[in-house]
Design a protein around this motif. Structure first.
Motif, short mmCIF file in Angstrom:
data_model
loop_
_atom_site.label_atom_id
_atom_site.label_comp_id
_atom_site.label_asym_id
_atom_site.label_seq_id
_atom_site.Cartn_x
_atom_site.Cartn_y
_atom_site.Cartn_z
N UNK A 99 0.88 -1.02 0.03
CA UNK A 99 -0.05 0.21 -0.18
C UNK A 99 0.99 1.37 -0.01
N UNK A 100 0.46 2.10 -0.65
CA UNK A 100 1.27 3.45 -0.89
C UNK A 100 0.89 4.37 0.59
N UNK A 101 2.07 4.63 1.28
CA UNK A 101 1.95 5.32 2.39
C UNK A 101 2.55 6.86 2.16
N UNK A 109 -4.22 2.79 5.39
CA UNK A 109 -4.99 1.62 6.38
C UNK A 109 -6.45 1.50 5.83
N UNK A 110 -6.70 2.72 5.58
CA UNK A 110 -8.37 2.69 5.03
C UNK A 110 -8.26 1.74 3.81
N UNK A 146 1.69 -6.73 6.17
CA UNK A 146 1.28 -5.84 5.39
C UNK A 146 0.99 -4.55 6.59
N UNK A 147 -0.03 -5.09 7.31
CA UNK A 147 -0.41 -3.91 8.31
C UNK A 147 0.25 -3.50 9.25
N UNK A 148 1.46 -4.21 9.57
CA UNK A 148 2.28 -4.01 10.57
C UNK A 148 3.50 -3.04 9.70
N UNK A 167 -7.40 -4.78 17.00
CA UNK A 167 -8.89 -4.13 17.11
C UNK A 167 -9.34 -3.96 15.54
N UNK A 168 -8.33 -3.42 14.78
CA UNK A 168 -8.84 -3.41 13.39
C UNK A 168 -9.32 -4.52 12.80
#
Length: 280
Positions: A99-101, A109-110, A146-148, A167-168
């Motif tokens: 994902x592009x940050x 994250x959205x 990925x989320x980390x 939680x997410x």
């Protein structure tokens, strides 16, 4: 229906998930039918679950789809327990891992949450595989990695990051479950949503004529919110009003969670200002 992962033989399950040399099974035998392999069986299992639901999944159903007996599958996949693990990890490979940050962690994250929502609605049976005992396959770890990568450097303590991620995951999963159940309710029961609500609303008015007096806050909220929700559902083109409600609750809830993460990033428990929440 809840299915617990990791119920098969631990060594064989992990071997199949991570595809070690010992997991391949016997070589296909020559003949008029194509040889079987683990990937073919897993793909057939996913197709059965996608089309008919987890309750219809069995080694016999998968064998029938492949034109084989259930016994023919056991050479490659020892039982349904291992098959569920493999199916779960297989479909997780559909999720993006990059994902592009550049615009910050929140847009990334959205996008991740939106992709997960779409994934669950595409494979609703995945929601029936309990997270109490994870599959521990490579694609499950890739999803977590990925989320980390998105949230790991935003300025929170590692333990806090881990719990935010938990939680997410559970929020997205839980809201997707509500949406998939709304989709399944009418075909499973044979009663359309409109008919179900109309019948019970009339009965509620009959048996609880003092409803507004007993629940004034709820009645006041619903008198204004219901019309707005129905307007949104009509504009959204969802399969049902209730599914659209779940979708909007997901959108609003995700925003509130991320607002909280931003607040936590800005200020720790001592009131110390952190780096900007928009910094990736």
């Amino acid at each position: 229906m809840v299915v617990f992962a990791g119920q098969g033989d631990a060594r064989r399950s992990m071997s199949l998930l991570w595809r070690s040399a010992e997991s391949g099974g016997a070589a296909p035998k020559p003949g008029p039918k194509p040889g079987l392999d683990v990937d073919t069986i897993v793909a057939a299992g996913v197709a059965v679950a996608d089309e008919q639901g987890m309750a219809a999944l069995s080694m016999r159903a998968v064998g029938t789809r492949l034109g084989r007996t259930a016994m023919a599958l056991y050479t490659y996949v020892p039982s349904k327990s291992e098959l569920v693990d493999l199916m779960h990890d297989r479909v997780l490979a559909e999720l993006p891992t990059e994902y592009d940050t550049s615009a910050g962690w929140r847009p990334a994250i959205t996008d991740w949450a939106e992709d997960a929502w779409t994934f669950y609605l595409r494979h609703p049976w995945v929601l029936q595989v309990s997270q109490a005992r994870p599959v521990l396959g490579p694609n499950e770890y890739a999803r977590l990695e990925t989320v980390v990568r998105i949230l790991g450097g935003i300025g929170l303590e590692p333990l806090h990051v881990r719990r935010v991620i938990a939680a997410l995951f559970q929020f997205v999963r839980g809201m997707a479950l509500v949406a998939t159940e709304h989709r399944q309710a009418a075909p499973e029961t044979g009663v359309p949503d409109e008919e179900w609500w109309a019948q019970r609303s009339a009965l509620l008015a009959e048996f609880a004529p003092d409803f507004t007096e007993r629940f004034p806050a709820l009645a006041a909220l619903e008198s204004t919110a219901s019309l707005a929700a129905m307007t949104e559902a009509a504009a959204g083109g969802a399969a049902s009003h209730m599914e659209q409600e779940a979708r909007e609750a997901f959108r609003v809830g995700l925003g509130l969670i991320l607002d909280g993460v931003e607040a936590a990033v800005r200020t720790d428990s001592d009131g110390t200002l952190h780096a900007s929440a928009g910094t990736p």
